[in-house]
Design an enzyme around this catalytic site. Structure first.
Site, PDB file in Angstrom:
ATOM      1  N   HIS A  81       3.736  -5.402  -0.316  1.00 49.65           N
ATOM      2  CA  HIS A  81       4.333  -4.773   0.859  1.00 49.65           C
ATOM      3  C   HIS A  81       5.658  -5.422   1.243  1.00 49.65           C
ATOM      4  CE1 HIS A  81       4.418  -2.353   4.456  1.00 49.65           C
ATOM      5  NE2 HIS A  81       3.187  -1.911   4.246  1.00 49.65           N
ATOM      6  N   GLU A  93       5.784   0.942  -1.806  1.00 51.66           N
ATOM      7  CA  GLU A  93       4.450   0.463  -2.146  1.00 51.66           C
ATOM      8  C   GLU A  93       3.821   1.346  -3.227  1.00 51.66           C
ATOM      9  OE1 GLU A  93       2.316   0.332   1.708  1.00 51.66           O
ATOM     10  OE2 GLU A  93       4.323   0.744   2.487  1.00 51.66           O
TER      11      GLU A  93
END
Length: 316
Positions: free
Chosen positions: A168, A280
């Site tokens: 992330h 992501e």
């Protein structure tokens, strides 16, 4: 050999940074959360970061962390496997987001080995938060002199469990913010969602004629006021490109989707909204409840493996 430096303590336990170098490029990976703290050169970082390990403990933005066992959202915080319903923590309204307190990014990892340009971390995550089975996780980061940071994920568990692991990191590609970044996603379909970001019944849908068509390079802020938190369907060998006035980024993955989050809700002392762009890679949101989506499970005889690479091209 690789360089380890102290990064503070969490709950009385020492946290270390593995500093990787290759050519002019530098990356630093924290043993707390298997977190990307630095990716750039010695003098400039192109990801958002905190200056001490302690600041990552209460960070709700998942900044740079390894997210699992299931990254993204799960509707009503539950799923069913072989007739049994598993209840999860509700930490995003009625839904589960990024595995709640079970998130791999909120745990202290072991540094198994480090060289000049590669580090391997491991984690034994005990069964918790409703996800079945203990998980043995291994993540390796390889930095090469052409500015590519490749992440290798490997995970096993002793019980059948839905799996989708991602990183992330928020990439800082433009000093004016994400809305000025030009994005190109070679995808014909995206995952349409409701107001709580859970996929609608009919999915995926065509990007053509929508605000989600980035098949040609477009500035993020030219539509939806730059607010995106959505998944695009990727074909094999697809390369996602993002470019700002500071750098370009090229993303390639073995995963079937990529979640683009423009950081609308970033906050805190080290970041503000739209400071960094999260790309992501992983499964689609709510895939454990969607047999029509690509799904992956770990089990006592089933290994999860995935690879994602980020290539950084700095504008001098």
């Amino acid at each position: 050999m690789g360089h380890l430096i102290d990064f503070g303590t969490i709950s009385g336990k020492k946290v270390q940074l593995a500093v990787l170098k290759s050519g002019k490029f530098v990356s630093a990976i924290s043993s707390f959360g298997s977190t990307i703290v630095w990716f750039g050169t010695r003098d400039k970082n192109y990801v958002t970061y905190h200056k001490s390990a302690e600041d990552y403990l209460d960070d709700s933005t998942y900044m740079g962390k390894t997210v699992g066992p299931y990254a993204n959202r799960i509707k009503n915080a539950e799923f069913e496997i072989d007739g049994k319903v598993y209840k999860l923590e509700k930490n995003d309204g009625e839904n589960s987001l990024h595995s709640g307190s079970s998130c791999f990014g909120n745990k202290l990892w072991n540094i198994e080995g480090v060289s000049d340009n590669m580090v391997t971390l491991s984690l034994m995550a005990k069964e918790s938060g409703g996800f079945p089975g203990d998980h043995e996780v291994q993540v390796s980061y390889l930095l090469t002199e052409d500015g590519v940071l490749t992440i290798f994920y490997r995970c096993t568990s002793k019980k059948k469990c839905p799996i989708s692991i991602t990183n992330h990191a928020y990439f800082v590609l433009d000093d004016r913010g994400d809305k000025y970044v030009e994005l190109e996603i070679p995808s014909r379909e995206y995952v349409s969602v409701d107001s709580s970001l859970i996929p609608l019944e009919e999915n995926p849908v065509k990007v053509e004629g929508t605000d989600f068509d980035f098949r040609k390079k477009r500035t993020i802020g030219c539509r939806r006021d730059g607010c995106y938190d959505n998944t695009w369907v990727l074909e094999d060998n697809a390369i996602v490109k993002a470019e700002g006035n500071l750098a370009q980024l090229f993303v390639r993955t073995t995963e079937p989707g990529i979640q683009v989050y423009t950081g609308e809700f970033l906050s805190g002392k080290d970041s503000k909204p739209f400071d960094g762009l999260a790309l992501e890679t992983g499964r689609f949101p709510d895939s454990p409840n969607r047999p029509d989506f690509p799904r992956e499970y770990t089990d006592k005889d089933k290994i999860y493996e995935s690879t994602t690479s980020y290539k950084l091209v700095i504008k001098e």
